[in-house]
Design a protein around this motif. Structure first.
Motif, mmCIF file in Angstrom:
data_model
loop_
_atom_site.group_PDB
_atom_site.id
_atom_site.type_symbol
_atom_site.label_atom_id
_atom_site.label_comp_id
_atom_site.label_asym_id
_atom_site.label_seq_id
_atom_site.Cartn_x
_atom_site.Cartn_y
_atom_site.Cartn_z
ATOM 1 N N LYS A 90 2.022 -7.470 1.063
ATOM 2 C CA LYS A 90 1.085 -7.716 -0.034
ATOM 3 C C LYS A 90 1.555 -6.925 -1.241
ATOM 4 O O LYS A 90 2.144 -5.850 -1.123
ATOM 5 C CB LYS A 90 -0.351 -7.375 0.340
ATOM 6 N N VAL A 91 1.297 -7.510 -2.403
ATOM 7 C CA VAL A 91 1.601 -6.857 -3.677
ATOM 8 C C VAL A 91 0.300 -6.767 -4.446
ATOM 9 O O VAL A 91 -0.423 -7.753 -4.592
ATOM 10 C CB VAL A 91 2.661 -7.646 -4.475
ATOM 11 N N LYS A 92 -0.019 -5.551 -4.898
ATOM 12 C CA LYS A 92 -1.209 -5.332 -5.712
ATOM 13 C C LYS A 92 -0.743 -5.160 -7.151
ATOM 14 O O LYS A 92 0.121 -4.334 -7.438
ATOM 15 C CB LYS A 92 -1.972 -4.101 -5.243
ATOM 16 N N ILE A 93 -1.320 -5.949 -8.055
ATOM 17 C CA ILE A 93 -0.968 -5.917 -9.468
ATOM 18 C C ILE A 93 -2.236 -5.535 -10.231
ATOM 19 O O ILE A 93 -3.265 -6.213 -10.119
ATOM 20 C CB ILE A 93 -0.435 -7.282 -9.942
ATOM 21 N N ALA A 94 -2.151 -4.433 -10.969
ATOM 22 C CA ALA A 94 -3.310 -3.942 -11.715
ATOM 23 C C ALA A 94 -3.012 -4.007 -13.206
ATOM 24 O O ALA A 94 -1.942 -3.606 -13.655
ATOM 25 C CB ALA A 94 -3.619 -2.502 -11.313
ATOM 26 N N ASP A 143 0.806 -1.235 0.000
ATOM 27 C CA ASP A 143 0.000 0.000 0.000
ATOM 28 C C ASP A 143 0.833 1.277 0.000
ATOM 29 O O ASP A 143 0.377 2.330 0.458
ATOM 30 C CB ASP A 143 -0.978 0.029 1.188
ATOM 31 N N LEU A 144 2.051 1.223 -0.500
ATOM 32 C CA LEU A 144 2.860 2.437 -0.601
ATOM 33 C C LEU A 144 2.158 3.420 -1.536
ATOM 34 O O LEU A 144 1.375 3.012 -2.403
ATOM 35 C CB LEU A 144 4.259 2.102 -1.121
ATOM 36 N N PRO A 145 2.422 4.708 -1.406
ATOM 37 C CA PRO A 145 1.710 5.696 -2.221
ATOM 38 C C PRO A 145 2.222 5.794 -3.655
ATOM 39 O O PRO A 145 1.739 6.607 -4.419
ATOM 40 C CB PRO A 145 1.948 7.004 -1.458
#
Length: 158
Positions: free
Chosen positions: A121-125, A96-98
């Motif tokens: 966690k890693v968010k991949i979009a 959740d880094l900016p």
């Protein structure tokens, strides 16, 4: 030993059916040709596997991905939105880094090193060429780097 003709024909037909049942065309595997526009393209889809344990043991997040109905390429801007087959790239966000980074390499694996032990966690979009997230195509991968993680190598800039 000679087999009756009808037995040989049945074996040949069975072999042909088995071969064609497992054969996939290049289009089935790779998607549409880049030489023709695709009418009514199906929606893009992002599939991400869980991170590989071998990487987590070293404090490294390695997660393989694949994309359907969109090609990952380093092409950006409004003009690229009209391309067919559709093109785009990934945005990757850690914990959740900016900030995020764009990955247009299509090497099929996200690689993030130097993660400390603990929960992450890693968010991949999946995004279009103008960096707009494709609706419903964000995958968040929670994982834990074990306390016993030993970095594969240290890198120091002096």
């Amino acid at each position: 030993m000679t087999m009756p003709t009808n037995t040989l024909a049945a074996i040949a037909a069975g072999t042909l059916l088995a071969t064609t049942a497992f054969a996939q065309s290049a289009r089935d595997v790779r998607g549409a040709t880049p030489y023709l526009s695709v009418e009514n393209e199906p929606a893009p889809r992002l599939i991400v596997d869980p991170p590989l344990a071998e990487g987590l043991a070293q404090g490294v997040f390695w997660a393989q991905y694949r994309v359907e109905n969109l090609r990952i390429v380093p092409v950006f801007g409004a003009g690229a939105l009209q391309a067919s087959p559709r093109i785009g790239h990934l945005h990757v966000i850690v914990d959740d880094l900016p900030w995020w980074w764009a990955d247009a390499s299509d090497n099929n694996t996200i690689d993030i090193a130097g993660l400390p032990p603990g929960k992450h966690k890693v968010k991949i979009a999946l995004v279009d060429a103008n960096h707009h997230v494709i609706p419903g195509q964000v995958v968040t991968v929670p994982f834990t780097v074990p306390a016993s993680a030993k970095p594969a190598h240290e890198h120091h800039d002096d």
